[in-house]
Write a protein that holds these residues in place. Structure first.
Motif, PDB file in Angstrom:
ATOM      1  N   LEU A  61       0.736  -1.165  -0.060  1.00  0.00           N
ATOM      2  CA  LEU A  61       0.064  -0.028  -0.044  1.00  0.00           C
ATOM      3  C   LEU A  61       0.905   1.272   0.093  1.00  0.00           C
ATOM      4  CD1 LEU A  61      -2.909  -1.017   2.534  1.00  0.00           C
ATOM      5  CD2 LEU A  61      -3.085  -0.444   0.086  1.00  0.00           C
ATOM      6  N   GLN A  64       2.977   0.974  -3.520  1.00  0.00           N
ATOM      7  CA  GLN A  64       2.179   0.752  -4.500  1.00  0.00           C
ATOM      8  C   GLN A  64       2.994  -0.327  -5.441  1.00  0.00           C
ATOM      9  OE1 GLN A  64      -1.120   1.325  -5.781  1.00  0.00           O
ATOM     10  NE2 GLN A  64      -1.171   1.237  -3.353  1.00  0.00           N
ATOM     11  N   ARG A  65       3.787  -1.046  -4.884  1.00  0.00           N
ATOM     12  CA  ARG A  65       4.708  -2.035  -5.741  1.00  0.00           C
ATOM     13  C   ARG A  65       4.694  -3.172  -4.886  1.00  0.00           C
ATOM     14  NH1 ARG A  65      10.654   1.099  -6.336  1.00  0.00           N
ATOM     15  NH2 ARG A  65      10.163   0.901  -3.941  1.00  0.00           N
ATOM     16  N   THR A 216      -2.330  -3.706  -4.261  1.00  0.00           N
ATOM     17  CA  THR A 216      -2.067  -2.349  -5.025  1.00  0.00           C
ATOM     18  C   THR A 216      -3.183  -2.322  -6.184  1.00  0.00           C
ATOM     19  OG1 THR A 216      -0.637  -3.703  -6.669  1.00  0.00           O
ATOM     20  CG2 THR A 216       0.252  -2.534  -4.532  1.00  0.00           C
ATOM     21  N   GLN A 217      -3.924  -3.344  -6.399  1.00  0.00           N
ATOM     22  CA  GLN A 217      -4.892  -3.509  -7.261  1.00  0.00           C
ATOM     23  C   GLN A 217      -6.358  -3.391  -6.673  1.00  0.00           C
ATOM     24  OE1 GLN A 217      -4.895  -7.130  -9.485  1.00  0.00           O
ATOM     25  NE2 GLN A 217      -2.593  -7.018  -9.601  1.00  0.00           N
ATOM     26  N   TRP A 219      -6.458  -1.609  -3.428  1.00  0.00           N
ATOM     27  CA  TRP A 219      -6.397   0.058  -2.638  1.00  0.00           C
ATOM     28  C   TRP A 219      -5.395   0.757  -3.421  1.00  0.00           C
ATOM     29  CZ3 TRP A 219      -7.027  -4.259   0.580  1.00  0.00           C
ATOM     30  CH2 TRP A 219      -8.342  -4.571   1.226  1.00  0.00           C
ATOM     31  N   LYS A 220      -5.577   2.042  -3.782  1.00  0.00           N
ATOM     32  CA  LYS A 220      -4.500   2.788  -4.425  1.00  0.00           C
ATOM     33  C   LYS A 220      -3.626   3.578  -3.645  1.00  0.00           C
ATOM     34  CE  LYS A 220      -5.585   1.036  -8.359  1.00  0.00           C
ATOM     35  NZ  LYS A 220      -4.715   0.083  -8.961  1.00  0.00           N
ATOM     36  N   ASP A 221      -3.714   3.825  -2.359  1.00  0.00           N
ATOM     37  CA  ASP A 221      -3.132   4.545  -1.375  1.00  0.00           C
ATOM     38  C   ASP A 221      -3.225   3.833   0.107  1.00  0.00           C
ATOM     39  OD1 ASP A 221      -5.449   5.771   0.018  1.00  0.00           O
ATOM     40  OD2 ASP A 221      -5.581   6.994  -2.222  1.00  0.00           O
TER      41      ASP A 221
END
Length: 409
Positions: A61, A64-65, A216-217, A219-221
């Motif tokens: 999270l 994002q990797r 990461t897919q 939740w984007k943050d």
């Protein structure tokens, strides 16, 4: 999207990955051979899984990797970088291939209750036709992109089987005093291999990589952290309870030699009668096929992440990586090893590999340059290192046991 839906993420996929044929087999054998004695190992592995999976999700999270991409990006010193990536690739690729062989063999062990086994000879290797068909089916589902929908259906089927174990665990009238006593840690020469296998069947190393990529897919943050934590805790706790229920069910088993689904079904017979063996067979098939999709996916994500390749499911790099894991799994499952032995070996390998891979997670989660204010607190770090030392000790004990059995010590 309703607020309650925000709490649903990759947790069920992580749980479905470790509630596979290995879990059913190892937990049943633990109950048959040791009674309630090793329930503590499942309690330990449930806590361990929550701690490690939460850290993996947090890494995904914040950065994002996925975990593999983070290892490739953060280890920069020449030889150390190549050594680290080589160890990760070796551990995950070979470990996942062994795990995939166990998944395929477990699914085949269930399928053989309904269809006859056909063998095809290639040189000195005999290929089980059902193994081959299951591998092809998993490969097609992954490459068509429809594996997520199929996985949901199969996960539902596995959960249905799990509910039967939970109900049967209560209906079997367990000795509650002995059951509670089973949560007191006891390690002996006779149960060490099964103990490590039980830890390995829950704390699946490749799930650390799979989870960090999937969040990461979803939740984007970092705002999704509270949802990811709840998703992880609920899924893992349910999975741990199911594993314990399988052990309790296994206590009622009579057979010490388990080679087919009907042998594993002994504990279900008080609840389901003559249909128990068919229910167990279908459950093993569903669990095996579900896990047969997650293992290659996770392995492919690691390979692509380490080399900086595209992680899109339809990319050439992912297709080749998925093919590699599936191909090795099919090869390992075709070497004439009994399915139960293969599943147990795969789980044991996971228990041994865990300290290496979890060390990477602990190292990355404490890098302030990467995680900022989302590094571990001192209290969490104490818990984390205690968990790591316990799993390291179990791994070394299992290696010692193997060396003794081979007459090398």
């Amino acid at each position: 999207m309703g607020s309650w839906k925000k709490y649903f993420g990759p947790g069920p996929i992580v749980a479905a990955a470790f509630i596979g044929p290995g879990t059913v087999t190892v937990c049943t054998l633990a109950g048959v051979n040791f009674g309630y004695e090793l329930l503590w190992a499942l309690g330990l592995s449930t806590v361990t899984t929550i701690v490690l999976q939460e850290m993996s999700a947090r890494i995904g999270l914040v950065t994002q990797r996925g975990l593999a991409e983070n290892i490739a990006a953060t280890v920069r010193q020449g030889a150390l970088k190549y050594l680290s990536l080589s160890l990760v690739l070796l551990a995950v690729v070979l470990g996942n291939a062994a795990y995939e062989a166990g998944n395929i063999s477990g699914a085949t062990m269930g399928a053989e209750m309904f269809v006859p086994i056909s063998l095809i000879s290639f040189g000195g290797i005999q290929v089980n036709l059902i193994n081959l068909l299951i591998g092809i089916l998993a490969f097609m589902l992954l490459l068509t992109g429809s594996y997520q929908k199929i996985a949901r259906v199969l996960t539902f089927l596995v959960v249905s089987m799990s509910l039967a174990f939970l109900v049967n665990a209560f209906l079997s009238a367990p000795d509650w005093a002995a059951l509670i006593e089973g949560f007191v840690p006891t390690v002996s020469e006779s149960n060490i291999i099964t103990t490590v296998a039980l830890v390995g069947t829950t704390v699946v190393p490749y799930n650390l990589f799979l989870h960090s990529s999937l969040v990461t897919q979803r939740w984007k943050d970092i705002s999704g952290l509270k949802y990811a934590r709840m998703d992880t805790c609920i899924a893992v706790i349910i999975g741990g309870l199911v594993s314990m229920a399988i052990v309790v069910t296994g206590v009622k088993g009579q057979s010490l030699e388990v080679t087919r689904a009907a042998d594993l079904a002994v504990g279900l017979e008080p609840l389901m009668g003559a249909y128990a063996k068919y229910f167990m067979a279908f459950g093993l098939f569903a669990a095996g096929l579900t896990s047969a999709m997650t293992a290659p996916l996770a392995g492919a994500l690691v390979i692509a992440g380490c080399f900086g390749w595209s992680t899109a499911l339809h990319s050439r790099s992912m297709k080749w990586s998925v093919s590699l894991i599936l191909g090795l799994g099919l090869l390992f499952s075709s070497l004439g090893i009994k399915p139960v032995q293969l599943i147990t070996i795969a789980q044991l390998a996971n228990g041994i590999l865990l300290p290496l891979l979890s060390a990477y997670v602990i190292w990355i989660i404490n890098k302030k340059t990467l995680m900022g204010r989302y590094t571990n607190s001192p209290t969490v770090n104490v818990l984390t290192w205690v968990v790591w030392l316990i799993t390291l000790g179990l791994g070394w004990l299992s290696i010692y046991k193997v060396l003794v059995s081979m007459g090398l010590i």
